[in-house]
Design a protein around this motif. Sequence first.
Motif, PDB file in Angstrom:
ATOM      1  N   ARG A 191       1.109 -18.315  29.374  1.00 38.70           N
ATOM      2  CA  ARG A 191       0.304 -17.728  30.450  1.00 38.70           C
ATOM      3  C   ARG A 191       0.588 -16.250  30.670  1.00 38.70           C
ATOM      4  O   ARG A 191      -0.329 -15.446  30.862  1.00 38.70           O
ATOM      5  CB  ARG A 191       0.516 -18.508  31.748  1.00 38.70           C
ATOM      6  CG  ARG A 191      -0.323 -18.009  32.922  1.00 38.70           C
ATOM      7  CD  ARG A 191      -0.192 -18.934  34.108  1.00 38.70           C
ATOM      8  NE  ARG A 191      -0.729 -20.259  33.789  1.00 38.70           N
ATOM      9  CZ  ARG A 191      -0.564 -21.322  34.589  1.00 38.70           C
ATOM     10  NH1 ARG A 191       0.144 -21.199  35.714  1.00 38.70           N
ATOM     11  NH2 ARG A 191      -1.089 -22.473  34.268  1.00 38.70           N
ATOM     12  N   SER A 192       1.848 -15.854  30.650  1.00 41.18           N
ATOM     13  CA  SER A 192       2.188 -14.448  30.926  1.00 41.18           C
ATOM     14  C   SER A 192       1.579 -13.519  29.868  1.00 41.18           C
ATOM     15  O   SER A 192       0.972 -12.488  30.195  1.00 41.18           O
ATOM     16  CB  SER A 192       3.705 -14.266  30.975  1.00 41.18           C
ATOM     17  OG  SER A 192       4.291 -14.676  29.749  1.00 41.18           O
TER      18      SER A 192
ATOM     19  N   ASN B 110      -2.350 -13.473  30.216  1.00 36.80           N
ATOM     20  CA  ASN B 110      -2.863 -12.634  31.306  1.00 36.80           C
ATOM     21  C   ASN B 110      -2.691 -11.149  31.026  1.00 36.80           C
ATOM     22  O   ASN B 110      -3.498 -10.327  31.469  1.00 36.80           O
ATOM     23  CB  ASN B 110      -2.164 -12.995  32.621  1.00 36.80           C
ATOM     24  CG  ASN B 110      -2.540 -14.394  33.104  1.00 36.80           C
ATOM     25  OD1 ASN B 110      -3.609 -14.905  32.767  1.00 36.80           O
ATOM     26  ND2 ASN B 110      -1.656 -15.023  33.875  1.00 36.80           N
TER      27      ASN B 110
END
Length: 321
Positions: free
Chosen positions: A155-156, A159
């Motif tokens: 996710r990091s 994004n």
Amino acid sequence: MPDVERLARKLEAQRASLADLCQLYRASSVLPRLEEALRCHEGLAAELLVSRYAAPLAEKHDESHLTKFELLLEASLDLEAVPQEYLISAAYDSRLQSLRDQKDAVEAEIASLAAAAAKDLGLLLDKTIKLEWHKAANTKTRCLRITQKEEKVVRSKLNARYMTLETRKDGTKFTSRALKAAAERQAELAGRYEGLQKDLVAQVVGVAATFTGVWVEVAGLIAELDVLAGFADLATADPTRPYCKPEILDRDEGDIVIKGSRHPCVEVQEGVAFVSNDCVMQRGSSWFNIITGPNMGGKSTFIRQVCGSSRRSNSSAGKAR
């Protein structure tokens, strides 16, 4: 097997699309296997199946008919692109070939960008991350998709370096700036290809339409086989609801005598205690019947099951007793 009758009507009116032609191509390729299956039957109706269905199907699929139809489509359509795209073969026109070469180059670039994204996220291409299509606003472009499980892990990075297009239960679709730019070039080339092939599509459909007569006859044969196969399946699927074969008489002989008639669709519904019905229509005395009763009393069901039984009893030889 697609709806050949509907496709034949569209072909006759020259309103068929390339997707429709591909469906007919697929149907044509199945006919030899259908013919073989019919010839392999060794039951009482073996000779009838061959004379009524297998032999006519073989005739319709010979080198002068549907085999020729298949060769036409193989020469004019890009069958390797199906079902993602329905295109005229690039070999038809040098301008199409030029656009095809450009499209192939962009597709290779997209594949390379997908591999780079997979490596960046620490995922395996075609396993934990997949190159797919994203549809929005009547357009479709290339994108990447990962499952919700993998999305939580990356996710990091996702994004920070990528743009999310869509999040659903089956995963998250996303893209990068470079992938988005390549996908836009691909869409632009596809649009140019589509515009250039319009006149060629009309030509191919026009030639394919000359086979309409053959397809209409094939549609009739397949429709008959479909109905007969449905009857056979119905008759053998549930031994607690037996069916019988009617006695076939000459056209000008006998009466319509149906004992214990049932509606095959209504009686299988849950919670329905179906009551069978008799119907006797004698030549010269009771050909005409008036069906009366209250609303929801079963008038339409009775009429349909009698009509259905009568139609199942009809043949080129006559009607049933």
